[in-house]
Design a protein around this motif. Structure first.
Motif, PDB file in Angstrom:
ATOM      1  N   HIS A  82      -7.203  -6.789   5.016  1.00  0.00           N
ATOM      2  CA  HIS A  82      -6.331  -6.493   3.874  1.00  0.00           C
ATOM      3  C   HIS A  82      -5.351  -7.632   3.605  1.00  0.00           C
ATOM      4  CE1 HIS A  82      -7.877  -2.436   4.184  1.00  0.00           C
ATOM      5  NE2 HIS A  82      -7.581  -2.459   5.469  1.00  0.00           N
TER       6      HIS A  82
ATOM      7  N   ARG B  33       0.831  -1.214   0.000  1.00  0.00           N
ATOM      8  CA  ARG B  33       0.000   0.000   0.000  1.00  0.00           C
ATOM      9  C   ARG B  33       0.863   1.261   0.000  1.00  0.00           C
ATOM     10  NH1 ARG B  33      -5.171  -0.217   4.010  1.00  0.00           N
ATOM     11  NH2 ARG B  33      -3.596  -0.080   5.644  1.00  0.00           N
TER      12      ARG B  33
ATOM     13  N   ILE C 149      -1.273   6.386   4.092  1.00  0.00           N
ATOM     14  CA  ILE C 149      -2.581   5.734   4.113  1.00  0.00           C
ATOM     15  C   ILE C 149      -3.349   6.207   5.352  1.00  0.00           C
ATOM     16  CG2 ILE C 149      -3.777   3.498   4.155  1.00  0.00           C
ATOM     17  CD1 ILE C 149      -2.066   3.847   1.645  1.00  0.00           C
TER      18      ILE C 149
END
Ligand code: SF4
Length: 877
Positions: A677, A144, A563
């Motif tokens: 995730h 990510r 994030i």
């Protein structure tokens, strides 16, 4: 292979530090083990586990030939059957009806073959591994933030840092040699600061300036607050952010609500401790944040990883010496597995399954009929699919999921429900192997040959120094043979690990051409001799030691991503929180470390750390047995009443299985809740009840033969001349003599009793041909004996001396062994401190040698000295 007689350079079988080892075979199946002074990871150091590897060799309990339905079989028959059953399942129900479950213990070459077989030729991404339980959240967090699964830094950064923050990492026990490097750096540079963020006070805290004993899973709140303060106190690196990072506004919007008081409440820590952390963070440029399973093994693990990375990106503290987020991996080759794409949501060579260009590159390179185009089943879902009948054929390699997966009982049931289960392992004595239709004898450490990658991206050779015993074969051969039998002989035609490595390296060059980070293309033409002689090598080859030095990441626009992350809502506790983890001297389910008597001396029985505030109302005292229960399952463990854990939480190690204890496994107590995730299960957040277990009798025994007692509770461990076993029973046997002979496999033994059976106490020696083959001690409460003395005296002392249970004459009980290298016990150390002979770790070493071998016990020595140090400080001495 030719049998080595000189020292062979290889790599440790255990943790992700990846220490180099010199193994010198003794010609009789064993080897002398030393640290490799020339390996960059350890420079000759080894921890207790690595140093004892020589004791784990030998063929006892080895699986030496294939077995089908319990009978011995030939390799051809076994491989034909595997191929036929996989083919039948694929033809009937499609590629997704079969699966492979591997391990971070596999060598990169084994892993590469398994991944190629599943994703490229069978055409399913149903290949996952026990790395899902280890660091999948780190992989997801890296991807990510960086666009790739890239570990930016090196071990040297930990030594160069001015501040090291260890989050959810008991480095002292789980990565001991890296801990020793950190401790040595701190000693050499006293200005260096160390902070431990962990719900438990672990051995690692002994070198910490600050221990933040935060509430479990409050890490995101902590790092959000740190990020908010980074902005408000003017420590942002605005130029770096503008040039290299996206996502700043959203991440800050999530972080800003976390002020000091709210964070202190969420973390359940003193605000003054937060102030200290903040001062250190704001005032220190060179910061490394090391994180491990306490971060990963969580339902919010990926967010925790990104919360940490956000702070480093915001301050521009990444890609330079002595700074950066740093994930340390649990297993010896978790990183190699990531490199070959050995997870259900990855392709090979850090390429992406979801990316059509990446899939096309891999398909062309492999000349594959198909490449899986969607993620496969991650570990938890894979076993659920086996249970529900969706998986028709499953191949498990080098791991023991029945003992380690959450809801382990459901995993056992899933294997029993699955029509066809293959297990490749070195032994049939595992909870998983017991449920296999086909067992394949795998090469073990010292027999197999290939490469592993450690936590700092360093690829090292693991070399064979022992011949393959019996019918044993390396895993890559078994996998390749099945690939050939499934109809792809050319794609699986390798003749050596070097062949596979060259192909793996060549594929990485294709990946690099597509802009990926993993590139060992420079090794694609390595000759066999050069592969054999290969020195440890860090990737990127020939590039800078650290990634992101140039501020370029692996996202499409080469910019990193911050994030936005929020901590999970704190739910009111509906029981105690179970935190599982590791101990210093054991590894996974003990199939290897459990063979080394030296390693069972430190802790020989499954235990539960429980806070006095939780123990007292339940009537639990030190050394009582306790029952942990959840999900209709129970574990029975020895209570260790201690304030190392916080009130409301229990710590229990994950190592015990049905092989080593009657009910020591804790994985069945854990729900299979996973991070959304990464799919990584929350192995440190079980909800349990605890109660005192009050059996009718307790016992302890030593035995030449493996004890198999009919008792409600037992926990057995290897000792130099046999076994030791802790026991308890809910009712006394009708015939103690018959019970005793059966328990210790000595049907003809003469029993010599000592003691007062009328008060429920028994001391019995079992004698065969004049020699003591077992000794049993029974009492109505936990039996107090010098276990270290009995273990040492077994095989030498006569029955009367053994049954005394303690050293005779003026000899003192040395107590539980703390230093496994030199057999130095707790009581001996305490005595040296109390009598003023030692007041520092160095002085203990000088007086007793404790801590001067592998060094793994040095943190525990420091813990033992802590009261003495406090007393001296208080008295001004
Ligand atoms: S720290 Fe210990 S277990 Fe880990 S690789 Fe080194 S010797 Fe092996």
């Amino acid at each position: 292979m030719s049998v080595a007689t000189a020292a062979v350079r290889t790599t440790c079988a255990y943790c992700g530090v990846g220490c180099g080892i010199l193994a010198t075979p003794d010609g009789a199946g064993g080897a002398r083990i030393e640290g490799d002074p020339d390996h960059p990871a350890n420079s000759g150091r080894l921890c207790s586990k690595g140093a004892a590897l020589g004791e784990t060799l030998g063929l006892e309990d080895r699986l030496l030939a294939p077995r089908i339905a319990g009978r011995q079989a030939g390799w051809d028959e076994a491989l034909d059957l595997i191929a036929a059953r996989f083919r039948a399942a694929i033809d009937a129900d499609g590629p997704d009806s079969v699966a492979i479950y591997g391990s971070g213990q596999l060598l990169t070459e084994d892993y590469y073959v398994a991944n190629k077989l599943m994703k490229g030729f069978i055409g399913s991404a149903n290949i996952d591994t026990n790395s899902r339980l280890c660091m999948a959240s780190t992989v997801a967090g890296h991807r990510r933030a960086f666009g790739s699964d890239t570990v930016p830094g090196t071990y040297e950064d930990i030594e160069l840092a001015d501040l090291v923050i260890l989050v959810g990492s008991n480095l002292a026990w789980c990565h001991p040699v890296l801990h020793q490097r950190l401790a040595a750096a701190r000693e050499a540079r006293p200005s260096m600061r160390v902070v431990v963020v962990d719900p438990r006070r672990t051995a690692t805290c002994e070198i910490a300036d600050l221990h933040l004993k935060l509430r479990g899973d409050a890490d995101v709140a902590l790092f959000n607050w740190l990020l908010a303060e980074t902005e408000s106190r003017g420590v942002l690196d605005a130029a770096w952010l503008a040039a290299h990072v996206d996502g700043f506004p959203a991440a800050m919007a999530a972080a800003r609500p976390w002020d000091r008081d709210r964070t202190a409440a969420a973390c359940d820590v003193d605000a003054a401790d937060l102030d200290m952390l903040l001062r250190l963070w704001l005032g220190t440029e060179r910061v490394v944040t090391v994180f491990s399973q306490g971060v990963n093994q969580s339902a919010s693990g990926t967010d925790k990883v990104n919360a940490i990375i956000n702070c480093h990106l915001a301050a521009g503290r990444i890609g330079r010496p002595g700074m950066g987020p740093f994930s340390v991996t649990g297993q010896p080759n978790a990183m190699g597995g990531r490199e070959v794409g050995g997870l259900a949501n990855m392709l090979a060579a850090h390429l992406e399954l979801e990316n059509p260009a990446h899939r096309a590159a891999v398909r062309d390179f492999w000349r594959a009929p198909r490449v899986a185009d969607r993620p496969g089943l991650k570990a938890v879902d894979m076993f659920r699919a086996a249970a529900s009948g969706r998986i028709k054929a499953l191949w498990i390699l080098a791991t023991n999921p029945v003992a380690t997966m959450p809801e382990a009982d459901a995993v056992a049931a899933a294997l029993e429900a699955c029509p066809f289960v293959v297990v490749s392992d070195v032994t049939a004595r595992t909870d998983t192997a017991a449920r296999a239709h086909v067992l394949l004898p795998a090469a073990g450490w010292g027999e197999k040959s290939g490469t592993v990658t450690n936590s700092e991206r360093r690829i090292s050779r693991q070399r064979a120094f022992l011949p393959l015993p019996g019918e044993v074969r390396p895993d890559w051969q078994a996998l390749a043979e099945v690939g050939k039998r499934l109809g792809w002989p050319e794609a699986f035609a390798w003749t050596s690990p070097a062949d596979i490595f060259r192909e793996h390296a060549a594929l990485s060059a294709r990946a690099a051409a597509l802009g990926r980070d993993f590139d060992i293309g420079g090794l694609a033409n390595l000759g066999d001799a050069a592969y054999e002689a290969m020195e440890p090598v860090q990737w990127p080859l020939g590039g800078p030691e650290r990634f992101f030095t140039d501020g370029r990441f692996f996202t499409p626009d080469r910019r990193a991503r911050m994030i936005p992350v929020d901590p999970p809502a704190a739910a009111p506790p509906d029981g105690l929180r179970l935190n599982t983890g590791r101990i210093r001297d054991q590894w996974h389910t003990m199939t290897r470390t459990g063979r080394a008597p030296r390693l069972t001396q430190h802790i020989a029985e499954p235990f539960a750390e429980i806070h006095p505030a939780d123990a007292e109302p339940r009537g639990i005292g030190p050394a009582d047995l306790v029952v942990l229960s959840a999900r209709g399952r129970r574990a029975v463990l020895r209570a260790l009443v201690t304030d190392r854990v916080a009130p409301g939480s229990i710590f229990a190690p994950m190592h015990w299985s049905r092989e080593t204890a009657s009910a020591g496994g804790v994985a069945a107590l854990l729900a299979a809740t996973a991070d959304p995730h990464s799919g990584q299960p929350a192995l440190k957040a079980g909800t349990i009840e605890v109660a005192r277990y009050a059996p009718a009798w307790h016992g302890f025994a030593i035995s030449r033969r493996r004890p198999a007692p009919e008792a409600a509770y037992w926990a057995r461990a290897r000792i130099a001349r046999g076994w030791r076993v802790e026991l308890a029973g809910e009712a006394e046997p009708d015939d103690w003599d018959a019970w005793t002979r059966a328990a210790f496999a000595a049907p003809e033994a003469e029993l010599v009793a000592w003691g007062d059976p009328g008060r429920g106490r028994r001391r019995v020696a079992l004698i065969e041909h004049g020699a003591v083959v077992a000794a049993l001690f029974v009492g109505p409460e936990p039996v107090e004996l010098s276990r270290a003395h009995l273990v040492a005296a077994f095989g030498e002392a006569d029955a009367a001396a053994l049954l005394a249970g303690r050293p005779g004459g003026r000899v003192r009980d040395c107590g539980r062994i703390v230093c496994a290298c030199f057999d130095v016990g707790l009581e001996t150390i305490v005595d040296a401190v109390a009598t003023g002979r030692a007041s520092t770790v160095a002085e203990i070493g000088a007086a007793l040698r404790a801590g001067t071998g592998c060094g793994s016990c040095r943190p525990e020595l420091a813990t033992l000295l802590a009261p003495e140090a406090r007393r001296r400080r208080a008295s001004g001495r």
